[in-house]
Design a protein around this motif. Structure first.
Motif, PDB file in Angstrom:
ATOM      1  N   SER A   1       0.834  -1.201   0.000  1.00 16.64           N
ATOM      2  CA  SER A   1       0.000   0.000   0.000  1.00 16.64           C
ATOM      3  C   SER A   1       0.877   1.262   0.000  1.00 16.64           C
ATOM      4  CB  SER A   1      -1.001  -0.017   1.169  1.00 16.64           C
ATOM      5  OG  SER A   1      -0.382   0.396   2.344  1.00 16.64           O
ATOM      6  N   LEU A   2       2.074   1.176   0.607  1.00 18.19           N
ATOM      7  CA  LEU A   2       2.994   2.322   0.564  1.00 18.19           C
ATOM      8  C   LEU A   2       3.542   2.526  -0.846  1.00 18.19           C
ATOM      9  CD1 LEU A   2       4.785   1.802   3.961  1.00 18.19           C
ATOM     10  CD2 LEU A   2       3.546   3.855   3.263  1.00 18.19           C
ATOM     11  N   ILE A   3       3.771   1.428  -1.563  1.00 18.48           N
ATOM     12  CA  ILE A   3       4.246   1.544  -2.952  1.00 18.48           C
ATOM     13  C   ILE A   3       3.210   2.290  -3.788  1.00 18.48           C
ATOM     14  CG2 ILE A   3       4.619   0.169  -5.045  1.00 18.48           C
ATOM     15  CD1 ILE A   3       6.326  -1.704  -3.303  1.00 18.48           C
ATOM     16  N   ASP A   4       1.928   1.992  -3.561  1.00 18.94           N
ATOM     17  CA  ASP A   4       0.868   2.738  -4.265  1.00 18.94           C
ATOM     18  C   ASP A   4       0.910   4.216  -3.874  1.00 18.94           C
ATOM     19  OD1 ASP A   4      -0.015   0.498  -5.504  1.00 18.94           O
ATOM     20  OD2 ASP A   4      -1.641   0.092  -4.078  1.00 18.94           O
ATOM     21  N   LEU A   5       1.018   4.458  -2.569  1.00 24.09           N
ATOM     22  CA  LEU A   5       0.992   5.834  -2.056  1.00 24.09           C
ATOM     23  C   LEU A   5       2.088   6.696  -2.680  1.00 24.09           C
ATOM     24  CD1 LEU A   5      -0.274   7.773   0.166  1.00 24.09           C
ATOM     25  CD2 LEU A   5       1.648   7.081   1.600  1.00 24.09           C
ATOM     26  N   VAL A   6       3.300   6.120  -2.833  1.00 25.72           N
ATOM     27  CA  VAL A   6       4.406   6.926  -3.359  1.00 25.72           C
ATOM     28  C   VAL A   6       4.505   6.855  -4.888  1.00 25.72           C
ATOM     29  CG1 VAL A   6       5.730   6.734  -1.215  1.00 25.72           C
ATOM     30  CG2 VAL A   6       6.178   5.111  -3.084  1.00 25.72           C
ATOM     31  N   GLY A   7       3.545   6.191  -5.530  1.00 25.46           N
ATOM     32  CA  GLY A   7       3.487   6.208  -6.996  1.00 25.46           C
ATOM     33  C   GLY A   7       4.494   5.301  -7.666  1.00 25.46           C
ATOM     34  N   LEU A   8       4.797   4.142  -7.056  1.00 21.68           N
ATOM     35  CA  LEU A   8       5.769   3.218  -7.654  1.00 21.68           C
ATOM     36  C   LEU A   8       5.160   1.868  -8.010  1.00 21.68           C
ATOM     37  CD1 LEU A   8       9.034   3.827  -5.559  1.00 21.68           C
ATOM     38  CD2 LEU A   8       8.587   4.517  -7.918  1.00 21.68           C
ATOM     39  N   SER A   9       3.841   1.825  -8.210  1.00 24.72           N
ATOM     40  CA  SER A   9       3.201   0.559  -8.574  1.00 24.72           C
ATOM     41  C   SER A   9       3.865  -0.011  -9.824  1.00 24.72           C
ATOM     42  CB  SER A   9       1.717   0.769  -8.852  1.00 24.72           C
ATOM     43  OG  SER A   9       1.116   1.329  -7.717  1.00 24.72           O
ATOM     44  N   GLY A  10       4.130  -1.306  -9.810  1.00 21.86           N
ATOM     45  CA  GLY A  10       4.804  -1.945 -10.939  1.00 21.86           C
ATOM     46  C   GLY A  10       6.309  -2.056 -10.737  1.00 21.86           C
ATOM     47  N   LYS A  11       6.849  -1.325  -9.756  1.00 19.77           N
ATOM     48  CA  LYS A  11       8.310  -1.331  -9.540  1.00 19.77           C
ATOM     49  C   LYS A  11       8.705  -2.212  -8.343  1.00 19.77           C
ATOM     50  CE  LYS A  11       9.418   1.835 -12.650  1.00 19.77           C
ATOM     51  NZ  LYS A  11      10.122   1.404 -13.868  1.00 19.77           N
TER      52      LYS A  11
ATOM     53  N   SER B   1      19.260   0.265  -8.320  1.00 22.39           N
ATOM     54  CA  SER B   1      20.097   0.725  -9.438  1.00 22.39           C
ATOM     55  C   SER B   1      19.292   0.850 -10.739  1.00 22.39           C
ATOM     56  CB  SER B   1      21.258  -0.248  -9.654  1.00 22.39           C
ATOM     57  OG  SER B   1      20.740  -1.527  -9.967  1.00 22.39           O
ATOM     58  N   GLN B   2      18.102   0.250 -10.769  1.00 21.77           N
ATOM     59  CA  GLN B   2      17.264   0.344 -11.984  1.00 21.77           C
ATOM     60  C   GLN B   2      16.328   1.546 -11.921  1.00 21.77           C
ATOM     61  OE1 GLN B   2      15.782  -3.702 -11.271  1.00 21.77           O
ATOM     62  NE2 GLN B   2      16.645  -4.322 -13.243  1.00 21.77           N
ATOM     63  N   LEU B   3      16.402   2.318 -10.849  1.00 24.36           N
ATOM     64  CA  LEU B   3      15.476   3.441 -10.651  1.00 24.36           C
ATOM     65  C   LEU B   3      16.184   4.775 -10.822  1.00 24.36           C
ATOM     66  CD1 LEU B   3      13.649   2.281  -7.378  1.00 24.36           C
ATOM     67  CD2 LEU B   3      12.947   1.860  -9.749  1.00 24.36           C
ATOM     68  N   SER B   4      15.416   5.811 -11.188  1.00 22.93           N
ATOM     69  CA  SER B   4      15.953   7.177 -11.217  1.00 22.93           C
ATOM     70  C   SER B   4      16.112   7.676  -9.776  1.00 22.93           C
ATOM     71  CB  SER B   4      14.984   8.081 -11.961  1.00 22.93           C
ATOM     72  OG  SER B   4      13.789   8.218 -11.211  1.00 22.93           O
ATOM     73  N   GLY B   5      16.817   8.800  -9.622  1.00 22.47           N
ATOM     74  CA  GLY B   5      16.993   9.376  -8.292  1.00 22.47           C
ATOM     75  C   GLY B   5      15.665   9.674  -7.614  1.00 22.47           C
ATOM     76  N   GLY B   6      14.744  10.239  -8.369  1.00 19.65           N
ATOM     77  CA  GLY B   6      13.430  10.571  -7.806  1.00 19.65           C
ATOM     78  C   GLY B   6      12.679   9.330  -7.357  1.00 19.65           C
ATOM     79  N   GLN B   7      12.784   8.252  -8.159  1.00 19.01           N
ATOM     80  CA  GLN B   7      12.116   7.003  -7.772  1.00 19.01           C
ATOM     81  C   GLN B   7      12.773   6.406  -6.531  1.00 19.01           C
ATOM     82  OE1 GLN B   7      12.593   5.055 -11.577  1.00 19.01           O
ATOM     83  NE2 GLN B   7      10.434   5.312 -12.102  1.00 19.01           N
ATOM     84  N   GLN B   8      14.108   6.481  -6.470  1.00 21.32           N
ATOM     85  CA  GLN B   8      14.794   5.956  -5.280  1.00 21.32           C
ATOM     86  C   GLN B   8      14.355   6.712  -4.030  1.00 21.32           C
ATOM     87  OE1 GLN B   8      19.028   4.844  -5.524  1.00 21.32           O
ATOM     88  NE2 GLN B   8      18.937   5.384  -7.686  1.00 21.32           N
ATOM     89  N   GLN B   9      14.172   8.041  -4.177  1.00 22.54           N
ATOM     90  CA  GLN B   9      13.748   8.789  -2.994  1.00 22.54           C
ATOM     91  C   GLN B   9      12.310   8.453  -2.621  1.00 22.54           C
ATOM     92  OE1 GLN B   9      14.845   9.480  -0.404  1.00 22.54           O
ATOM     93  NE2 GLN B   9      15.811  11.503  -0.477  1.00 22.54           N
ATOM     94  N   ARG B  10      11.474   8.099  -3.608  1.00 25.26           N
ATOM     95  CA  ARG B  10      10.119   7.630  -3.274  1.00 25.26           C
ATOM     96  C   ARG B  10      10.178   6.360  -2.441  1.00 25.26           C
ATOM     97  NH1 ARG B  10       5.975  10.033  -6.531  1.00 25.26           N
ATOM     98  NH2 ARG B  10       6.961  11.670  -7.746  1.00 25.26           N
ATOM     99  N   VAL B  11      11.137   5.473  -2.775  1.00 26.62           N
ATOM    100  CA  VAL B  11      11.334   4.270  -1.955  1.00 26.62           C
ATOM    101  C   VAL B  11      11.771   4.689  -0.544  1.00 26.62           C
ATOM    102  CG1 VAL B  11      12.584   2.092  -1.705  1.00 26.62           C
ATOM    103  CG2 VAL B  11      11.997   2.922  -3.999  1.00 26.62           C
ATOM    104  N   GLY B  12      12.683   5.668  -0.486  1.00 28.07           N
ATOM    105  CA  GLY B  12      13.154   6.155   0.820  1.00 28.07           C
ATOM    106  C   GLY B  12      12.007   6.686   1.666  1.00 28.07           C
TER     107      GLY B  12
END
Ligand code: ADP
Ligand code: MG
Length: 339
Positions: free
Chosen positions: A125-135, A141-152
């Motif tokens: 549910s957190l992955i959905d919240l931060v907009g990373l569904s599918g990732k 290393s396969q993510l952009s900086g912005g995507q990595q910070q969404r994981v953070g």
């Protein structure tokens, strides 16, 4: 409510050097639900304050209260569970590169001893919240900086903290990505109600998402207040720096110039023509901008008056208009802060 009460942090000096007083008595009240910015130049104590807030560092003296509990007295298991009440987002993301997105977000829940199913549900549910569904199955290393910070951000939220601390969380990102990540932080604040403390040297971060801010200078709070109050205040160096209006030195003496700030609806109102009539003044506009600051519109103009102008009449006009403030002269400059 976070209460920081007379916090002092002194580091022992290295190699025979004297002690370093990183924090010299910092006091702050941060109400629940705020997005509170802490700004200051390099070396002013921002990171030390953050490490005291997330309990990685023990203050030399002073207290940190969260919901009335004095966190600075905790140790052992109490300290570990207190740390879960505060999530931290780091400048360099600090993800584990051998773990997928999903398993990075699950990490704090593993450490907290949650079962696999519960971890999965919450991380998903957190992955959905931060907009990373599918990732979910991607590696950092396969993510952009912005995507990595969404994981953070998702990882920092996993243990359902009361406070989200962001330490220069967007300083490694380009301007567009910075805005997107800041908007996500604001959305998290709105939807989860989590209190956010943002540490930054960038004034644009304050303008975009913060409700209040404090400015640190050499380990002390130099000024603090609501963002719009700081911007409206003629005495606030931070307020002036947050919304600078260009100055042209070729225009000569600053004695005849003033900066007028109009907050809210007044920013779109006809105050300038009224001022000209009311104070019987001839005015040139030599700088200006209208900006959205949070959900408030702010207009700021640098005006140049002719020598015949009666300053008292201009001030009286401003005094009669509660959404206008005025500051004569060039204003103060702040070193070490960037847009
Ligand atoms: N672990 C440490 N040991 C000794 N001095 C430190 C340590 N961490 C920070 N300092 C000193 O404390 C002061 C504040 O540093 P810091 O909190 O990192 O400021 P900022 O994050 O605003 O740049 C600086 O003078 C810095 O050199
Ligand atoms: Mg720092």
């Amino acid at each position: 409510m976070i209460v920081v009460d007379n916090l002092v942090k002194t580091y022992p000096g290295a190699g025979g050097a004297g002690e370093v007083a990183a924090l010299r008595g910092v006091s702050l009240n941060i109400p629940d639900g705020e997005i509170f910015g802490v700004v200051g130049p390099s070396g002013s104590g921002k990171s030390t304050l953050l490490r005291c807030l997330n309990l990685l560092e023990k203050p030399t003296s002073g207290r940190i209260l969260l919901g009335g509990d004095d966190l600075s007295t905790f140790s052992g298991a109490d300290l570990r569970s207190a740390r879960r009440r505060i999530g931290t987002v780091f400048q360099q993301f600090n993800l584990l590169h051998s773990r997928t997105v999903l398993r990075n977000i699950e990490l704090p829940l593993e450490l907290a001893g949650l079962g696999k199913d519960e971890r999965r549900t919450r991380a998903s549910s957190l992955i959905d919240l931060v907009g990373l569904s599918g990732k979910e199955k991607s590696y950092p290393s396969q993510l952009s900086g912005g995507q990595q910070q969404r994981v953070g951000i998702a990882r920092a939220l996993a243990a359902e903290p009361e406070v989200l601390l962001c330490d220069e969380a967007t300083s490694a990102l380009d301007p567009d990505t910075t805005d997107q990540v800041l908007d996500l932080v604001a959305e998290v604040n709105r939807t989860l109600g989590v209190t956010v403390v943002v540490i930054t040297h960038e004034l644009g971060v304050l303008r975009r998402i913060c409700t209040s801010a404090a400015r640190l200078e050499a380990g002390r709070i130099a000024e603090t207040g609501r963002i719009t109050d700081l911007i409206a205040s003629p005495d606030s160096a931070l307020g002036a720096a947050m919304l600078p209006v260009g100055d042209d030195p070729s225009l000569g003496s600053t004695a005849d110039t003033a900066v007028v700030t109009a907050i809210g609806d007044a920013a779109h109102g006809p105050w300038l023509s009224q001022m000209i009539r009311d104070a019987d003044a001839d005015i040139a506009v030599v700088g200006g901008r209208v900006e959205q600051v949070g959900d408030v519109t702010v207009g700021r103009m640098r005006l140049r008056f002719t020598a015949e102008t009666d300053h008292a009449r201009v001030e009286q006009f401003v005094d009669r208009h509660p959404h206008l403030t005025l500051s004569w002269g060039a204003g103060t400059e702040l070193e070490g802060l960037t847009e």
